[in-house]
Design a protein around this motif. Structure first.
Motif, PDB file in Angstrom:
ATOM      1  N   ALA A 129      44.568  48.977  43.879  1.00 39.16           N
ATOM      2  CA  ALA A 129      43.457  48.017  43.957  1.00 39.16           C
ATOM      3  C   ALA A 129      43.767  46.759  43.156  1.00 39.16           C
ATOM      4  CB  ALA A 129      42.179  48.669  43.443  1.00 39.16           C
ATOM      5  N   LEU A 130      44.319  46.917  41.967  1.00 38.84           N
ATOM      6  CA  LEU A 130      44.640  45.754  41.135  1.00 38.84           C
ATOM      7  C   LEU A 130      45.775  44.927  41.738  1.00 38.84           C
ATOM      8  CD1 LEU A 130      44.415  47.522  37.663  1.00 38.84           C
ATOM      9  CD2 LEU A 130      42.855  45.763  38.512  1.00 38.84           C
ATOM     10  N   ALA A 131      46.755  45.605  42.342  1.00 45.15           N
ATOM     11  CA  ALA A 131      47.904  44.898  42.921  1.00 45.15           C
ATOM     12  C   ALA A 131      47.508  44.045  44.116  1.00 45.15           C
ATOM     13  CB  ALA A 131      48.987  45.902  43.319  1.00 45.15           C
ATOM     14  N   SER A 132      46.346  44.345  44.708  1.00 48.02           N
ATOM     15  CA  SER A 132      45.905  43.539  45.850  1.00 48.02           C
ATOM     16  C   SER A 132      45.472  42.146  45.430  1.00 48.02           C
ATOM     17  CB  SER A 132      44.758  44.248  46.577  1.00 48.02           C
ATOM     18  OG  SER A 132      43.604  44.312  45.740  1.00 48.02           O
ATOM     19  N   ASP A 133      45.113  41.967  44.158  1.00 50.91           N
ATOM     20  CA  ASP A 133      44.634  40.673  43.677  1.00 50.91           C
ATOM     21  C   ASP A 133      45.548  40.038  42.630  1.00 50.91           C
ATOM     22  OD1 ASP A 133      42.329  41.549  45.112  1.00 50.91           O
ATOM     23  OD2 ASP A 133      41.098  40.212  43.897  1.00 50.91           O
ATOM     24  N   LEU A 134      46.541  40.790  42.146  1.00 54.38           N
ATOM     25  CA  LEU A 134      47.373  40.307  41.053  1.00 54.38           C
ATOM     26  C   LEU A 134      48.856  40.490  41.361  1.00 54.38           C
ATOM     27  CD1 LEU A 134      45.381  42.042  38.157  1.00 54.38           C
ATOM     28  CD2 LEU A 134      45.394  39.577  38.615  1.00 54.38           C
ATOM     29  N   GLU A 135      49.674  39.678  40.727  1.00 52.43           N
ATOM     30  CA  GLU A 135      51.117  39.897  40.736  1.00 52.43           C
ATOM     31  C   GLU A 135      51.410  40.893  39.621  1.00 52.43           C
ATOM     32  OE1 GLU A 135      55.190  37.351  39.809  1.00 52.43           O
ATOM     33  OE2 GLU A 135      53.369  36.270  40.448  1.00 52.43           O
ATOM     34  N   LEU A 136      51.366  42.163  39.971  1.00 52.48           N
ATOM     35  CA  LEU A 136      51.224  43.228  38.984  1.00 52.48           C
ATOM     36  C   LEU A 136      52.534  43.935  38.664  1.00 52.48           C
ATOM     37  CD1 LEU A 136      48.897  44.708  37.403  1.00 52.48           C
ATOM     38  CD2 LEU A 136      48.967  46.426  39.222  1.00 52.48           C
ATOM     39  N   ALA A 179      34.811  50.537  36.901  1.00 50.45           N
ATOM     40  CA  ALA A 179      35.249  49.462  36.010  1.00 50.45           C
ATOM     41  C   ALA A 179      36.265  48.563  36.699  1.00 50.45           C
ATOM     42  CB  ALA A 179      35.841  50.046  34.732  1.00 50.45           C
ATOM     43  N   THR A 180      37.122  49.147  37.531  1.00 47.25           N
ATOM     44  CA  THR A 180      38.104  48.331  38.261  1.00 47.25           C
ATOM     45  C   THR A 180      37.402  47.356  39.196  1.00 47.25           C
ATOM     46  OG1 THR A 180      39.757  50.094  38.136  1.00 47.25           O
ATOM     47  CG2 THR A 180      40.090  48.402  39.813  1.00 47.25           C
ATOM     48  N   GLY A 181      36.342  47.810  39.838  1.00 45.85           N
ATOM     49  CA  GLY A 181      35.575  46.910  40.700  1.00 45.85           C
ATOM     50  C   GLY A 181      34.965  45.767  39.916  1.00 45.85           C
ATOM     51  N   VAL A 182      34.411  46.062  38.730  1.00 49.30           N
ATOM     52  CA  VAL A 182      33.847  45.008  37.875  1.00 49.30           C
ATOM     53  C   VAL A 182      34.943  44.054  37.421  1.00 49.30           C
ATOM     54  CG1 VAL A 182      32.704  44.564  35.663  1.00 49.30           C
ATOM     55  CG2 VAL A 182      31.927  46.453  37.111  1.00 49.30           C
ATOM     56  N   LEU A 183      36.112  44.594  37.089  1.00 51.88           N
ATOM     57  CA  LEU A 183      37.219  43.759  36.640  1.00 51.88           C
ATOM     58  C   LEU A 183      37.675  42.806  37.739  1.00 51.88           C
ATOM     59  CD1 LEU A 183      39.555  42.831  34.883  1.00 51.88           C
ATOM     60  CD2 LEU A 183      40.768  44.955  35.467  1.00 51.88           C
ATOM     61  N   ARG A 206      37.884  37.247  40.026  1.00 56.56           N
ATOM     62  CA  ARG A 206      37.569  36.314  41.126  1.00 56.56           C
ATOM     63  C   ARG A 206      36.578  35.249  40.685  1.00 56.56           C
ATOM     64  NH1 ARG A 206      36.862  41.666  44.711  1.00 56.56           N
ATOM     65  NH2 ARG A 206      39.071  42.031  45.213  1.00 56.56           N
ATOM     66  N   GLU A 207      35.677  35.625  39.762  1.00 57.73           N
ATOM     67  CA  GLU A 207      34.652  34.682  39.296  1.00 57.73           C
ATOM     68  C   GLU A 207      35.080  33.926  38.043  1.00 57.73           C
ATOM     69  OE1 GLU A 207      31.192  37.071  38.758  1.00 57.73           O
ATOM     70  OE2 GLU A 207      31.211  37.828  40.838  1.00 57.73           O
ATOM     71  N   LEU A 216      40.924  36.513  20.366  1.00 59.53           N
ATOM     72  CA  LEU A 216      41.617  36.936  21.587  1.00 59.53           C
ATOM     73  C   LEU A 216      40.748  36.649  22.808  1.00 59.53           C
ATOM     74  CD1 LEU A 216      44.324  38.424  22.137  1.00 59.53           C
ATOM     75  CD2 LEU A 216      43.024  40.548  22.163  1.00 59.53           C
ATOM     76  N   ARG A 217      41.407  36.227  23.895  1.00 58.81           N
ATOM     77  CA  ARG A 217      40.690  36.045  25.163  1.00 58.81           C
ATOM     78  C   ARG A 217      40.567  37.383  25.880  1.00 58.81           C
ATOM     79  NH1 ARG A 217      43.173  33.190  29.310  1.00 58.81           N
ATOM     80  NH2 ARG A 217      45.197  33.547  28.318  1.00 58.81           N
ATOM     81  N   VAL A 218      39.409  37.612  26.502  1.00 56.66           N
ATOM     82  CA  VAL A 218      39.207  38.816  27.302  1.00 56.66           C
ATOM     83  C   VAL A 218      38.612  38.430  28.650  1.00 56.66           C
ATOM     84  CG1 VAL A 218      38.912  40.307  25.280  1.00 56.66           C
ATOM     85  CG2 VAL A 218      36.906  39.227  26.313  1.00 56.66           C
ATOM     86  N   ILE A 219      38.901  39.274  29.638  1.00 57.14           N
ATOM     87  CA  ILE A 219      38.304  39.141  30.974  1.00 57.14           C
ATOM     88  C   ILE A 219      37.338  40.292  31.140  1.00 57.14           C
ATOM     89  CG2 ILE A 219      38.738  39.071  33.455  1.00 57.14           C
ATOM     90  CD1 ILE A 219      40.046  36.752  32.004  1.00 57.14           C
ATOM     91  N   ALA A 220      36.083  39.997  31.408  1.00 56.45           N
ATOM     92  CA  ALA A 220      35.071  41.061  31.546  1.00 56.45           C
ATOM     93  C   ALA A 220      33.896  40.552  32.371  1.00 56.45           C
ATOM     94  CB  ALA A 220      34.596  41.516  30.182  1.00 56.45           C
TER      95      ALA A 220
END
Length: 321
Positions: free
Chosen positions: A25-32, A111-115, A120-121, A317-321
């Motif tokens: 799921a994460l690899a679909s949106d990121l260069e992971l 949590a992955t869905g929220v991430l 995206r936002e 530190l920067r966080v994404i949430a």
């Protein structure tokens, strides 16, 4: 976005299949890039390498210990939020305090869905962290400073953490009943529960003497028992300095009273009474003990110390949430 996913394969609440689904799921949106930890401290080393490689985002898939190691790797050379990779978390441990404090559900798939929505936002913020520097015992090697994301402890609670780690090394799973049992055992073996050995020193204030327990909080809740949040010092926030709860007595009646207050605490009311001291928004303070006491950060037992200096660092530190 170039991202590194750091996976702890020993994480308490994720299976290999779940990890595969989350990675896809994460690899679909990121260069992971995916890295699996192989030893204690490996997540820290991977995060430090991510800084050198100019990775944009580091994702922790694991518990609070994994998150702590990554934070220490990212901050190896100190805070520089705009130059360092951002941090985010997919909870995989037994408690996941930091992930829940950021607003993530306590389930890895949810949590992955929220991430993914947060990415995206563009939901990004900076958070403050704590830093602890322990004075080494005579003849010991210098002890490096350690960053922590949600809590630290000096004295009784760190002794409980040490007991839990001993049980895990013997093959026990990290569960909430295990923690409760070790609290009781630590209480029965605590030699200083009536007269503590810890002194709190804060510049510009009178010292506080004879503490048995000292909890240092960087966010609220302090922890969870199952799904029940526990607020050691209500009002603690990633946007302020550090908060402290100290107790000067742990007799059977005191531990019953303060334990009940902790279990029934709310965002507005925590443990209180004549043997409790709560301080809010501290930047620098030191805890000294007459005897060596156990010390922990983010649930990781770091041995014993006689003195620990704490610093609250805003916007670390920067966080994404």
């Amino acid at each position: 976005m170039r991202a590194l996913l750091v996976v702890n394969p020993a994480a308490t609440t994720t299976s290999a299949r779940t990890r595969d689904v989350l990675t896809h799921a994460l690899a679909s949106d990121l260069e992971l890039t995916v890295a699996t930890t192989e030893y204690r401290g490996h997540a820290r080393d991977l995060a430090q390498r991510a800084v050198e490689d100019e990775t944009e985002l580091v994702i922790a898939l694991g518990g609070d210990g994994t998150v702590n190691e990554i934070a220490n790797g990212l901050l190896h050379d100190g805070p520089a939020p705009r130059r360092l990779p951002a941090l985010t978390v997919v909870p995989g441990g037994s408690t996941n305090v930091f992930a829940r404090a950021l607003g993530f559900p306590n389930h890895p798939v949810e949590a992955t869905g929220v991430l993914l929505d947060a990415l995206r936002e563009g939901r990004e913020r900076t958070v403050g962290l704590g830093k602890a520097t322990g004075t080494p015992e005579s003849g010991d090697a210098e002890v490096p400073a350690r960053w922590f994301t949600f809590c630290a402890g000096f004295g009784f609670d760190a002794g409980v953490i040490g007991r839990v780690e001993q049980q895990r090394e013997r093959g026990k799973r990290s569960t909430h009943p295990l923690y409760v049992r070790q609290v009781l055992r630590q209480f029965l073996k605590e030699p200083h529960r009536r007269t503590g050995t810890i002194t709190l020193e804060v510049a510009g204030r009178e010292p506080v003497h004879e503490l048995v327990l000292s909890l240092i909080c960087n966010t609220a809740p302090w922890s969870y028992l199952g799904n029940r949040p526990m607020y050691a010092v209500p009002g603690t926030s990633f946007d302020t300095g550090l908060d402290l709860l100290g107790l000067s007595r742990l007799t059977p009646s005191a531990i019953g009273r303060y334990g009940t207050q902790l279990l029934t605490s709310t965002p507005d009311r925590g443990p209180h009474g004549k043997h409790a001291v709560s301080l809010h928004d501290l930047t620098d303070f030191t805890l000294h003990s007459k005897v060596p006491l156990p010390f922990q950060v983010d649930g990781d037992h770091l041995g014993v110390r006689t003195s620990v200096q704490f610093t609250g660092v805003r916007h670390a530190l920067r966080v994404i949430a």
